[in-house]
Design a protein around this motif. Structure first.
Motif, PDB file in Angstrom:
ATOM      1  N   UNK A 196      67.031   5.711 -19.818  1.00 44.53           N
ATOM      2  CA  UNK A 196      67.639   4.378 -19.911  1.00 44.53           C
ATOM      3  C   UNK A 196      68.683   4.164 -18.800  1.00 44.53           C
ATOM      4  N   UNK A 197      69.438   5.228 -18.504  1.00 45.76           N
ATOM      5  CA  UNK A 197      70.672   5.029 -17.725  1.00 45.76           C
ATOM      6  C   UNK A 197      70.571   5.333 -16.234  1.00 45.76           C
ATOM      7  N   UNK A 198      69.614   6.174 -15.817  1.00 43.23           N
ATOM      8  CA  UNK A 198      69.624   6.626 -14.421  1.00 43.23           C
ATOM      9  C   UNK A 198      69.558   5.426 -13.475  1.00 43.23           C
ATOM     10  N   UNK A 199      70.388   5.449 -12.455  1.00 38.46           N
ATOM     11  CA  UNK A 199      70.431   4.353 -11.480  1.00 38.46           C
ATOM     12  C   UNK A 199      71.098   4.846 -10.215  1.00 38.46           C
ATOM     13  N   UNK A 200      71.182   3.979  -9.242  1.00 37.41           N
ATOM     14  CA  UNK A 200      71.939   4.339  -8.047  1.00 37.41           C
ATOM     15  C   UNK A 200      73.095   3.365  -7.903  1.00 37.41           C
ATOM     16  N   UNK A 201      74.151   3.849  -7.291  1.00 35.51           N
ATOM     17  CA  UNK A 201      75.325   3.003  -7.062  1.00 35.51           C
ATOM     18  C   UNK A 201      75.517   2.840  -5.558  1.00 35.51           C
ATOM     19  N   UNK A 202      75.667   1.595  -5.135  1.00 30.85           N
ATOM     20  CA  UNK A 202      75.953   1.321  -3.721  1.00 30.85           C
ATOM     21  C   UNK A 202      77.450   1.057  -3.634  1.00 30.85           C
ATOM     22  N   UNK A 203      78.143   1.910  -2.881  1.00 25.88           N
ATOM     23  CA  UNK A 203      79.611   1.834  -2.920  1.00 25.88           C
ATOM     24  C   UNK A 203      80.256   0.928  -1.867  1.00 25.88           C
ATOM     25  N   UNK A 204      79.675   0.841  -0.658  1.00 25.13           N
ATOM     26  CA  UNK A 204      80.383   0.001   0.331  1.00 25.13           C
ATOM     27  C   UNK A 204      80.159  -1.495   0.088  1.00 25.13           C
ATOM     28  N   UNK A 205      80.493  -1.927  -1.094  1.00 26.25           N
ATOM     29  CA  UNK A 205      80.350  -3.324  -1.502  1.00 26.25           C
ATOM     30  C   UNK A 205      81.702  -3.757  -2.056  1.00 26.25           C
ATOM     31  N   UNK A 206      82.140  -4.961  -1.664  1.00 30.25           N
ATOM     32  CA  UNK A 206      83.369  -5.468  -2.267  1.00 30.25           C
ATOM     33  C   UNK A 206      83.118  -6.862  -2.824  1.00 30.25           C
ATOM     34  N   UNK A 207      84.157  -7.455  -3.375  1.00 25.97           N
ATOM     35  CA  UNK A 207      83.970  -8.714  -4.101  1.00 25.97           C
ATOM     36  C   UNK A 207      84.188  -9.935  -3.211  1.00 25.97           C
ATOM     37  N   UNK A 208      84.300  -9.698  -1.901  1.00 23.97           N
ATOM     38  CA  UNK A 208      84.182 -10.814  -0.963  1.00 23.97           C
ATOM     39  C   UNK A 208      82.705 -11.108  -0.725  1.00 23.97           C
ATOM     40  N   UNK A 209      81.848 -10.171  -1.122  1.00 22.44           N
ATOM     41  CA  UNK A 209      80.409 -10.352  -0.909  1.00 22.44           C
ATOM     42  C   UNK A 209      79.866 -11.437  -1.827  1.00 22.44           C
ATOM     43  N   UNK A 210      78.972 -12.241  -1.296  1.00 18.14           N
ATOM     44  CA  UNK A 210      78.184 -13.131  -2.141  1.00 18.14           C
ATOM     45  C   UNK A 210      77.241 -12.227  -2.941  1.00 18.14           C
ATOM     46  N   UNK A 211      77.364 -12.195  -4.283  1.00 17.00           N
ATOM     47  CA  UNK A 211      76.594 -11.201  -5.049  1.00 17.00           C
ATOM     48  C   UNK A 211      75.085 -11.426  -4.971  1.00 17.00           C
ATOM     49  N   UNK A 212      74.664 -12.677  -4.770  1.00 13.10           N
ATOM     50  CA  UNK A 212      73.223 -12.977  -4.678  1.00 13.10           C
ATOM     51  C   UNK A 212      72.678 -12.427  -3.358  1.00 13.10           C
ATOM     52  N   UNK A 213      73.421 -12.647  -2.273  1.00 11.17           N
ATOM     53  CA  UNK A 213      72.972 -12.116  -0.979  1.00 11.17           C
ATOM     54  C   UNK A 213      73.004 -10.597  -0.997  1.00 11.17           C
ATOM     55  N   UNK A 214      74.062 -10.035  -1.580  1.00 12.58           N
ATOM     56  CA  UNK A 214      74.216  -8.573  -1.576  1.00 12.58           C
ATOM     57  C   UNK A 214      73.073  -7.914  -2.354  1.00 12.58           C
ATOM     58  N   UNK A 215      72.776  -8.433  -3.532  1.00 17.97           N
ATOM     59  CA  UNK A 215      71.699  -7.828  -4.334  1.00 17.97           C
ATOM     60  C   UNK A 215      70.340  -8.037  -3.675  1.00 17.97           C
ATOM     61  N   UNK A 216      70.101  -9.230  -3.158  1.00 21.67           N
ATOM     62  CA  UNK A 216      68.809  -9.501  -2.521  1.00 21.67           C
ATOM     63  C   UNK A 216      68.589  -8.617  -1.311  1.00 21.67           C
ATOM     64  N   UNK A 217      69.619  -8.464  -0.492  1.00 15.42           N
ATOM     65  CA  UNK A 217      69.474  -7.627   0.712  1.00 15.42           C
ATOM     66  C   UNK A 217      69.363  -6.148   0.325  1.00 15.42           C
ATOM     67  N   UNK A 218      70.084  -5.719  -0.688  1.00  9.36           N
ATOM     68  CA  UNK A 218      69.988  -4.317  -1.120  1.00  9.36           C
ATOM     69  C   UNK A 218      68.566  -4.023  -1.603  1.00  9.36           C
ATOM     70  N   UNK A 219      68.007  -4.936  -2.370  1.00 10.49           N
ATOM     71  CA  UNK A 219      66.639  -4.721  -2.870  1.00 10.49           C
ATOM     72  C   UNK A 219      65.652  -4.717  -1.698  1.00 10.49           C
ATOM     73  N   UNK A 220      65.844  -5.626  -0.747  1.00 10.84           N
ATOM     74  CA  UNK A 220      64.944  -5.666   0.416  1.00 10.84           C
ATOM     75  C   UNK A 220      65.035  -4.358   1.200  1.00 10.84           C
ATOM     76  N   UNK A 221      66.240  -3.819   1.339  1.00 15.27           N
ATOM     77  CA  UNK A 221      66.422  -2.562   2.076  1.00 15.27           C
ATOM     78  C   UNK A 221      65.719  -1.415   1.354  1.00 15.27           C
ATOM     79  N   UNK A 222      65.925  -1.337   0.045  1.00 15.88           N
ATOM     80  CA  UNK A 222      65.287  -0.269  -0.726  1.00 15.88           C
ATOM     81  C   UNK A 222      63.773  -0.380  -0.684  1.00 15.88           C
TER      82      UNK A 222
END
Ligand code: GLU
Ligand code: MG
Length: 467
Positions: free
Chosen positions: A351-377
């Motif tokens: 249920x719990x296993x996941x990865x954490x992306x650390x160089x992210x802050x809250x100035x980031x647009x969360x929609x862009x950040x998640x979309x680009x992270x998924x595209x990279x992966x």
């Protein structure tokens, strides 16, 4: 909950009757207005509001707002790209009824995230929420994958009465200290109450490391809902803070030195209800696909930084040995590598296993950040990229030769360096499309120019209360 779909001018079947009934329910509960929220390219949440009687027309025809905000900077100056930044044109903001909540910290108000479409009813190419939806839908169509995501929220609690926009920590206790918890006991309880009333599933709320810093983490959701939730959580924290005579800063660096505010992304890929990060024969139970997903993230991490750490102030935070993860390396429960592998405890790993992306802050647009992270992966997963060796402990201790031999690179140390990496990253630029990619570059360049000549203290002050 069904995945959100594009709005349709005139309303989708059933929407109008639903909006009509909901509006009257809201009014009966004392709601007078509805906040319509989205996040711009610079990471600022921009809003319009409508009275409750206008919910149904908003669901049918949207609410007008200029597209110029796509190239706004955090200081409200405007930059231009070939497609964006003109004073002309209009967009329609469509509230997502599935995500509408009554704001517990702001009596009289409800809140909903919006999608933005053109007056002709087409997708707006710079709508970051639409972008994330497109990435998520593409992953499902092409790879049969769905995702669960969560965005941690760290913030510094200051006293509202501090002079000259300075930061005066509202509590003086030690990191993770009971003293802080006691001193801000009523505030924290009011936050929990507000989250509960808004159906935000809080996992933990605790005092963090830096002066006055707290953190809240919430359960993982599908990526669009996770991004919405991150915006809602911050709206709530701001509101509750205000009512307590406090002020919340989500800025990456509240002060020029020391540990900053992170907005770590937790992400896991799933197929047919099975978590790819557990039960596999790769390292720490990762499947081959999960390993390659991590490898893809590592490859694109320097360019991704332009999206996940988009402010000049982000680079005051992104320093080695501050748990911000500034190296292209991964490790199990390692807090100094860019990617931390979280396996979960025995018995709960699937249920719990996941990865954490650390160089992210809250100035980031969360929609862009998640979309680009998924595209990279996904880029790594598609090419079956091999995952390099794990790095344990702080990569900063690797002497340069060893780091090079192991492929460990320091992430960009400034916003211009991140933009340079982003320009060269075809995968991220293609995922975003030319209009959004150009906006990312232009806005980052604008932010860089806006702080020209400022020292670190000046940069921290310029963004302290913006996000
Ligand atoms: N505050 C740290 C950061 O800037 C993170 C601390 C933690 O690992 O929770 O990312
Ligand atoms: Mg933390």
């Amino acid at each position: 909950m069904p995945p959100p779909v594009d709005p349709v001018p005139g309303g989708r079947p059933g929407d109008l009757a639903r909006a009509h009934a909901l509006a009257h329910e809201l009014s009966a509960q004392g709601v007078r207005g509805i906040v319509l929220a989205y996040v711009d390219t610079a990471g600022i949440c921009r809003v319009k509001t409508v009275p409750w009687q206008r919910l149904q027309p908003a669901v049918a025809w949207g609410v007008g707002m200029s597209p110029v905000f796509d190239t706004f900077l955090a200081n409200d100056a405007i930059v231009r790209t070939d497609a964006l930044g003109s004073p002309d044109g209009d967009l329609r903001l469509y509230p997502d009824l599935d995500r509408l909540v009554v704001l517990a910290g702001q009596p009289g108000w409800a809140w909903a995230p919006v999608d933005r479409i053109t007056q002709e009813g087409d997708r707006h190419p710079a709508c970051s929420r639409t972008f994330l939806r497109r990435i998520v839908a593409g992953a499902e169509d092409r790879h049969g994958l769905t995702f669960k995501a969560g965005i941690e929220v760290e913030w510094a609690v200051g006293r509202a009465a501090a002079p000259a926009d300075e930061f005066a920590p509202a509590t003086s206790g030690p990191a993770y200290g009971a003293t802080r918890q006691v001193e801000l006991s009523d505030y924290a309880a009011d936050l929990l109450t507000a989250f509960e009333k808004q159906d935000v599933p809080v996992a933990q709320l605790h005092p963090e490391y830096a002066p006055g810093q707290f953190e809240v983490s919430t359960d993982a959701l599908d990526p669009v809902a996770a991004a919405d939730q991150s915006v809602l959580v911050r709206q709530t924290i701001r509101a509750v803070s205000h009512r307590h005579g406090l002020r919340a800063s989500f800025a990456p660096a509240v002060a020029e030195r020391g540990v900053g505010n992170g907005g770590h992304i937790h992400l896991s890929a799933w197929r047919d209800g099975v978590n790819l990060h557990a039960g596999g024969d790769g390292r720490y139970g990762m499947t081959g696909e999960a390993e390659s997903f991590v490898a893809g993230l590592l490859t694109h991490l320097p360019a991704l930084t332009a999206v996940t750490a988009p402010s000049p102030a982000s680079y005051l935070r992104l320093k080695p040995s501050q748990w911000a993860g500034v190296f292209t390396a991964w490790g199990r429960e390692t807090r100094e590598t860019g990617i931390r592998i979280v396996t979960g405890t025995a018995g709960h790993q699937r249920q719990d296993a996941n990865l954490e992306i650390k160089p992210v802050d809250l100035a980031a647009n969360p929609y862009l950040a998640l979309g680009c992270a998924i595209a990279a992966g996904l880029d790594g997963l598609t090419s079956a990229a091999p995952l390099p060796e794990e790095v344990a402990d702080d990569p900063a201790r690797l002497i340069p030769d060893e780091a090079v031999a192991r492929g460990v690179r320091r992430l960009p140390a400034s916003l211009p360096q991140a933009v340079e990496a982003f320009r060269e990253d075809e995968v991220l630029r293609t995922a975003l499309g030319p209009i959004l990619a150009d906006a990312v570059i232009a806005v980052r360049e604008g932010e860089t120019a806006a702080v020209a000549g400022l020292d670190d203290a000046g940069v921290a002050a310029a963004y302290r209360w913006k996000y």
